[in-house]
Design a protein around this motif. Structure first.
Motif, short mmCIF file in Angstrom:
data_model
loop_
_atom_site.label_atom_id
_atom_site.label_comp_id
_atom_site.label_asym_id
_atom_site.label_seq_id
_atom_site.Cartn_x
_atom_site.Cartn_y
_atom_site.Cartn_z
N UNK A 18 0.81 -1.22 0.00
CA UNK A 18 0.00 0.00 0.00
C UNK A 18 0.84 1.26 0.00
N UNK A 19 2.05 1.19 0.48
CA UNK A 19 2.95 2.35 0.52
C UNK A 19 4.18 2.04 -0.32
N UNK A 20 4.66 3.03 -1.02
CA UNK A 20 5.85 2.86 -1.84
C UNK A 20 6.99 3.70 -1.27
N UNK A 21 8.18 3.16 -1.33
CA UNK A 21 9.35 3.93 -0.89
C UNK A 21 9.87 4.80 -2.02
N UNK A 22 9.27 4.67 -3.19
CA UNK A 22 9.68 5.49 -4.34
C UNK A 22 9.19 6.93 -4.15
N UNK A 23 9.88 7.84 -4.78
CA UNK A 23 9.51 9.25 -4.69
C UNK A 23 9.16 9.75 -6.08
N UNK A 24 8.09 10.51 -6.18
CA UNK A 24 7.71 11.11 -7.45
C UNK A 24 8.49 12.42 -7.60
N UNK A 25 9.15 12.60 -8.73
CA UNK A 25 9.93 13.81 -8.99
C UNK A 25 9.42 14.39 -10.31
N UNK A 26 9.06 15.68 -10.26
CA UNK A 26 8.55 16.36 -11.45
C UNK A 26 9.33 17.64 -11.70
N UNK A 27 9.63 17.88 -12.95
CA UNK A 27 10.18 19.15 -13.37
C UNK A 27 8.96 20.03 -13.65
N UNK A 28 8.77 21.08 -12.86
CA UNK A 28 7.56 21.90 -12.98
C UNK A 28 7.43 22.59 -14.33
N UNK A 29 8.50 22.68 -15.10
CA UNK A 29 8.41 23.29 -16.42
C UNK A 29 7.67 22.37 -17.40
N UNK A 30 7.78 21.07 -17.21
CA UNK A 30 7.18 20.13 -18.15
C UNK A 30 5.65 20.11 -18.11
N UNK A 31 5.01 19.97 -16.93
CA UNK A 31 3.53 20.02 -16.94
C UNK A 31 3.01 21.35 -17.50
N UNK A 32 3.75 22.44 -17.24
CA UNK A 32 3.33 23.74 -17.77
C UNK A 32 3.38 23.73 -19.30
N UNK A 33 4.46 23.18 -19.86
CA UNK A 33 4.59 23.10 -21.33
C UNK A 33 3.51 22.20 -21.92
N UNK A 44 1.06 17.02 -3.84
CA UNK A 44 1.53 17.27 -2.47
C UNK A 44 2.70 16.37 -2.09
N UNK A 45 2.70 15.13 -2.57
CA UNK A 45 3.72 14.15 -2.19
C UNK A 45 4.98 14.22 -3.05
N UNK A 46 4.92 14.91 -4.17
CA UNK A 46 6.02 14.91 -5.13
C UNK A 46 7.11 15.92 -4.78
N UNK A 47 8.31 15.62 -5.23
CA UNK A 47 9.42 16.56 -5.16
C UNK A 47 9.39 17.34 -6.46
N UNK A 48 9.36 18.67 -6.36
CA UNK A 48 9.26 19.52 -7.54
C UNK A 48 10.59 20.20 -7.83
#
Length: 74
Positions: A18-33, A44-48
């Motif tokens: 149910x829980x993952x030790x993985x971390x979500x990482x997003x480059x905030x420029x990409x979703x904007x593009x 909320x859980x992601x590293x930006x």
């Protein structure tokens, strides 16, 4: 080469993760593009990375300058 052998194991016998030790990482420029919006829970859980500055950070000198003028006597 590592191989996992699952033959003979019922799906229901496997532990539920149910829980993952993985971390979500997003480059905030990409979703904007791409004009994508992340679901709030994931956002909320992601590293930006490359976070766009907020209003104050982007306009700090203007805000401080306006405050300095309002604080002058007279």
């Amino acid at each position: 080469m590592l191989r996992h052998h699952m033959e003979g194991v019922a799906l229901g016998a496997l532990p539920l993760i149910e829980e993952s030790s993985n971390e979500y990482v997003f480059d905030d420029l990409e979703p904007e593009r791409s004009r994508l919006t992340l679901p709030p829970e994931l956002d909320r859980r992601a590293l930006h990375l490359n976070v766009k500055p907020g209003f104050y950070a982007a306009n700090r000198s203007i805000v401080l300058g306006a405050h300095a003028q309002d604080s002058r006597p007279g």
